[in-house]
Design an enzyme around this catalytic site. Sequence first.
Site, PDB file in Angstrom:
ATOM      1  N   LYS A 116       0.809  -1.224   0.000  1.00 49.69           N
ATOM      2  CA  LYS A 116       0.000   0.000   0.000  1.00 49.69           C
ATOM      3  C   LYS A 116       0.837   1.267   0.000  1.00 49.69           C
ATOM      4  CE  LYS A 116      -3.704  -0.362   2.670  1.00 49.69           C
ATOM      5  NZ  LYS A 116      -4.472  -0.737   3.878  1.00 49.69           N
ATOM      6  N   GLY A 165      -9.436  -4.229   6.519  1.00 50.70           N
ATOM      7  CA  GLY A 165      -9.651  -3.277   7.613  1.00 50.70           C
ATOM      8  C   GLY A 165      -8.712  -3.485   8.799  1.00 50.70           C
ATOM      9  N   LYS A 201      -2.366  11.090   6.921  1.00 50.47           N
ATOM     10  CA  LYS A 201      -3.226  11.982   7.693  1.00 50.47           C
ATOM     11  C   LYS A 201      -4.583  11.309   7.870  1.00 50.47           C
ATOM     12  CE  LYS A 201      -4.960  16.659   8.106  1.00 50.47           C
ATOM     13  NZ  LYS A 201      -4.472  16.715   9.498  1.00 50.47           N
ATOM     14  N   TYR A 202      -5.183  11.495   9.045  1.00 53.92           N
ATOM     15  CA  TYR A 202      -6.516  10.942   9.280  1.00 53.92           C
ATOM     16  C   TYR A 202      -7.540  11.949   8.780  1.00 53.92           C
ATOM     17  CZ  TYR A 202     -10.597   9.203  11.786  1.00 53.92           C
ATOM     18  OH  TYR A 202     -11.839   8.718  12.107  1.00 53.92           O
ATOM     19  N   HIS A 208     -16.052   6.526   1.616  1.00 51.50           N
ATOM     20  CA  HIS A 208     -15.197   5.580   0.881  1.00 51.50           C
ATOM     21  C   HIS A 208     -15.847   5.365  -0.486  1.00 51.50           C
ATOM     22  CE1 HIS A 208     -12.783   1.746   0.345  1.00 51.50           C
ATOM     23  NE2 HIS A 208     -13.714   1.657  -0.595  1.00 51.50           N
ATOM     24  N   LYS A 237     -16.087  -3.032   5.465  1.00 51.68           N
ATOM     25  CA  LYS A 237     -17.341  -2.688   4.798  1.00 51.68           C
ATOM     26  C   LYS A 237     -18.489  -3.581   5.258  1.00 51.68           C
ATOM     27  CE  LYS A 237     -14.372  -1.621   0.953  1.00 51.68           C
ATOM     28  NZ  LYS A 237     -13.677  -2.233  -0.174  1.00 51.68           N
ATOM     29  N   GLU A 288      -5.870   3.053  -1.779  1.00 55.96           N
ATOM     30  CA  GLU A 288      -5.200   1.795  -2.119  1.00 55.96           C
ATOM     31  C   GLU A 288      -5.825   1.182  -3.358  1.00 55.96           C
ATOM     32  OE1 GLU A 288      -5.629  -1.834  -0.068  1.00 55.96           O
ATOM     33  OE2 GLU A 288      -7.697  -1.499   0.509  1.00 55.96           O
ATOM     34  N   ASN A 290      -6.957  -2.635  -5.005  1.00 56.46           N
ATOM     35  CA  ASN A 290      -7.162  -4.069  -4.778  1.00 56.46           C
ATOM     36  C   ASN A 290      -7.082  -4.784  -6.118  1.00 56.46           C
ATOM     37  OD1 ASN A 290      -9.541  -3.344  -2.181  1.00 56.46           O
ATOM     38  ND2 ASN A 290      -7.436  -3.941  -1.945  1.00 56.46           N
ATOM     39  N   ARG A 292      -7.840  -7.635  -7.371  1.00 59.39           N
ATOM     40  CA  ARG A 292      -8.620  -8.887  -7.349  1.00 59.39           C
ATOM     41  C   ARG A 292     -10.085  -8.517  -7.483  1.00 59.39           C
ATOM     42  NH1 ARG A 292     -11.007  -7.966  -2.430  1.00 59.39           N
ATOM     43  NH2 ARG A 292      -9.723  -6.860  -0.936  1.00 59.39           N
TER      44      ARG A 292
HETATM   45  P1  ADP Z   1      -7.729  -2.130   3.799  1.00 57.35           P
HETATM   46  O1  ADP Z   1      -6.551  -2.567   3.001  1.00 57.35           O
HETATM   47  O2  ADP Z   1      -7.812  -2.765   5.119  1.00 57.35           O
HETATM   48  O3  ADP Z   1      -8.997  -2.159   3.013  1.00 57.35           O
HETATM   49  P2  ADP Z   1      -7.736   0.776   3.436  1.00 57.35           P
HETATM   50  O4  ADP Z   1      -6.488   1.559   3.295  1.00 57.35           O
HETATM   51  O5  ADP Z   1      -8.545   0.541   2.222  1.00 57.35           O
HETATM   52  O6  ADP Z   1      -7.414  -0.605   4.147  1.00 57.35           O
HETATM   53  O7  ADP Z   1      -8.636   1.467   4.538  1.00 57.35           O
HETATM   54  C1  ADP Z   1      -9.791   0.844   5.048  1.00 57.35           C
HETATM   55  C2  ADP Z   1     -10.757   1.914   5.544  1.00 57.35           C
HETATM   56  O8  ADP Z   1     -10.151   2.702   6.580  1.00 57.35           O
HETATM   57  C3  ADP Z   1     -11.175   2.926   4.502  1.00 57.35           C
HETATM   58  O9  ADP Z   1     -12.244   2.458   3.718  1.00 57.35           O
HETATM   59  C4  ADP Z   1     -11.545   4.120   5.342  1.00 57.35           C
HETATM   60  O10 ADP Z   1     -12.838   3.988   5.891  1.00 57.35           O
HETATM   61  C5  ADP Z   1     -10.541   4.053   6.464  1.00 57.35           C
HETATM   62  N1  ADP Z   1      -9.367   4.885   6.134  1.00 57.35           N
HETATM   63  C6  ADP Z   1      -8.267   4.495   5.478  1.00 57.35           C
HETATM   64  N2  ADP Z   1      -7.386   5.504   5.335  1.00 57.35           N
HETATM   65  C7  ADP Z   1      -7.949   6.582   5.920  1.00 57.35           C
HETATM   66  C8  ADP Z   1      -7.536   7.934   6.148  1.00 57.35           C
HETATM   67  N3  ADP Z   1      -6.353   8.390   5.742  1.00 57.35           N
HETATM   68  N4  ADP Z   1      -8.379   8.756   6.827  1.00 57.35           N
HETATM   69  C9  ADP Z   1      -9.583   8.309   7.283  1.00 57.35           C
HETATM   70  N5  ADP Z   1     -10.020   7.054   7.114  1.00 57.35           N
HETATM   71  C10 ADP Z   1      -9.223   6.184   6.447  1.00 57.35           C
HETATM   72  P1  ADP Z   2     -13.263  -5.920  -0.336  1.00 57.22           P
HETATM   73  O1  ADP Z   2     -12.050  -5.048  -0.385  1.00 57.22           O
HETATM   74  O2  ADP Z   2     -13.441  -6.834  -1.475  1.00 57.22           O
HETATM   75  O3  ADP Z   2     -14.465  -5.172   0.072  1.00 57.22           O
HETATM   76  P2  ADP Z   2     -12.576  -6.918   2.251  1.00 57.22           P
HETATM   77  O4  ADP Z   2     -11.654  -5.801   2.554  1.00 57.22           O
HETATM   78  O5  ADP Z   2     -13.791  -7.105   3.083  1.00 57.22           O
HETATM   79  O6  ADP Z   2     -13.020  -6.938   0.762  1.00 57.22           O
HETATM   80  O7  ADP Z   2     -11.737  -8.258   2.218  1.00 57.22           O
HETATM   81  C1  ADP Z   2     -12.238  -9.411   1.589  1.00 57.22           C
HETATM   82  C2  ADP Z   2     -11.766 -10.615   2.328  1.00 57.22           C
HETATM   83  O8  ADP Z   2     -10.385 -10.732   2.192  1.00 57.22           O
HETATM   84  C3  ADP Z   2     -12.055 -10.597   3.794  1.00 57.22           C
HETATM   85  O9  ADP Z   2     -12.310 -11.907   4.160  1.00 57.22           O
HETATM   86  C4  ADP Z   2     -10.747 -10.101   4.403  1.00 57.22           C
HETATM   87  O10 ADP Z   2     -10.628 -10.563   5.715  1.00 57.22           O
HETATM   88  C5  ADP Z   2      -9.751 -10.696   3.460  1.00 57.22           C
HETATM   89  N1  ADP Z   2      -8.527  -9.905   3.245  1.00 57.22           N
HETATM   90  C6  ADP Z   2      -8.411  -8.790   2.512  1.00 57.22           C
HETATM   91  N2  ADP Z   2      -7.119  -8.376   2.471  1.00 57.22           N
HETATM   92  C7  ADP Z   2      -6.413  -9.251   3.201  1.00 57.22           C
HETATM   93  C8  ADP Z   2      -5.024  -9.369   3.558  1.00 57.22           C
HETATM   94  N3  ADP Z   2      -4.087  -8.508   3.155  1.00 57.22           N
HETATM   95  N4  ADP Z   2      -4.665 -10.395   4.326  1.00 57.22           N
HETATM   96  C9  ADP Z   2      -5.582 -11.279   4.743  1.00 57.22           C
HETATM   97  N5  ADP Z   2      -6.884 -11.228   4.443  1.00 57.22           N
HETATM   98  C10 ADP Z   2      -7.316 -10.224   3.695  1.00 57.22           C
HETATM   99 MG    MG Z   3      -9.428  -1.084   1.301  1.00 60.75          MG
END
Ligand code: ADP
Ligand code: ADP
Ligand code: MG
Length: 454
Positions: A116, A165, A201-202, A208, A237, A288, A290, A292
């Site tokens: 990421k 998450g 930054k937060y 989203h 989500k 980020e 994804n 897939r």
């Molecule tokens: P993941 O790989 O776990 O999906 P993300 O980077 O997509 O992680 O972040 C997951 C969620 O966390 C986002 O959908 C958003 O709700 C929150 N988030 C991520 N980055 C930020 C940010 N810089 N500020 C506020 N919320 C964030």
């Molecule tokens: P999407 O981004 O498709 O909305 P999620 O963030 O909910 O999906 O992730 C989809 C599934 O993949 C979930 O079961 C989550 O726990 C798993 N997952 C996503 N990223 C990772 C990772 N980097 N390592 C392990 N499991 C992951």
């Molecule tokens: Mg994400």
Amino acid sequence: MKNKVLIANRGEIAVRIIRACKELGTSCVAVYSKADIDSLHVKFADEAICIGSERSTDSYLNINHIISAAIATGCNAIHPGYGFLSENEKFAEIVEKCNIKFIGPHHKVISQCGNKSMARKIAKESGVPVVEGSDGIVTDAKEGIKIANRIGYPILIKAASGGGGKGISIVREKNEFKKVFERTMMEAEANFGDKSVYIEKYIENPRHIEVQILADHFGHIIHLGERDCSVQRRNQKMIEEAPSPFINDDLRKQIGEAAIKIAKHVGYENAGTVEFIVDQKGNFYFIEMNTRVQVEHPVTEIVTGIDIVKEQIKIAYQKPLTYKQEDIHINGHAVECRINAEDPTQNFRPSPGLIKNLVLPGGNGIRLDTHIYSHYQVPPYYDSMLSKVIVHGKNRKEAIRKMRLALEEFIIDGIKTNIEFQYLIMHNPDFVRGVYDTSFISKFIETGIGDNNG
Ligand code: ADP
Ligand code: ADP
Ligand code: MG
């Protein structure tokens, strides 16, 4: 040689991929752990092969077992689904080396986008705004504090290999930094086998918004519009919809084009999603990518009429895309609720066990993606998602009404689920008006609605 796809996954997404293979007339092979012998994906596939014991590391995460299964059954492609090995560049590389098509982008693209922190760099190079943050991985707390001071608190510390998450921590003030930094690195190492973290930054209460991309082997890249996935619990989500009720056509166009710029920059192939957060003023920032298929892909399928999983398989077999950007039109509105085996009154504690009785909803514009059935035993070893209910309405209001009906009809006896919780959200005035951001669920719980204990 006849095309044959091995599905390296389980649950609803394995069933989803099997259906796509069958529609295309492509043979398919399911793999399963000992816990999944009675699973629907095992029954539905043309062939099924056991790849190990209950623990994911012995089965769905075991590269050797999966590759052996593919070779033994004569498969010439592997679909990784989501989660598990879907974004594992080493797996993709080994699959390619065995002369099997990996249904996803090239392993080098996965390694660029899957990290990421590296993906942020790519977005910047593509001229797409990213959330203010560190230039790369931060290894030292002192250096991190300097960066955080420059950006201003609150900040997030994020695991570079995180997902689902997990691996995201907030730091609200300087004196918390070191402790949270060290804890997040330890958790990242334990969960993702990689302790590297970066700083962002937060953004307070963002939306989203993510864009679905399709790119073929010949460099044609299109997007299928956006999904709004702001209804989240702990950055995971819970409800997704398309189109977003929050953004206007101008912003929609800008975000779509930004997603395509990034995909072009890395030479993306197959389906992918570019995720953004949008602040209250309508500024958008890349977070980020994804590489897939995503859990929530059906809402896009419903409003565009395009079968994303079939497209993934066709792209992998080097068929050109038959759509141009101008062929993509958004028809009506789609909403998806994730139905999980968990107890919302016990802090969403997982609730595996025997499904004693099951009634699935149906009707015009209702789609159910699931692997459960009456007397199915939900195993405790994997993700708690049981089903996705997806509805299609001519507009958002109609879609929400359909979702309420579908959730009313849906009965899962024997285990706890979040069906009623989702039902309550469908009646929440802010949700109904489309006025919500990523803080919605925590506020919803705090105010006592949906919390039977409070
Ligand atoms: P993941 O790989 O776990 O999906 P993300 O980077 O997509 O992680 O972040 C997951 C969620 O966390 C986002 O959908 C958003 O709700 C929150 N988030 C991520 N980055 C930020 C940010 N810089 N500020 C506020 N919320 C964030
Ligand atoms: P999407 O981004 O498709 O909305 P999620 O963030 O909910 O999906 O992730 C989809 C599934 O993949 C979930 O079961 C989550 O726990 C798993 N997952 C996503 N990223 C990772 C990772 N980097 N390592 C392990 N499991 C992951
Ligand atoms: Mg994400």
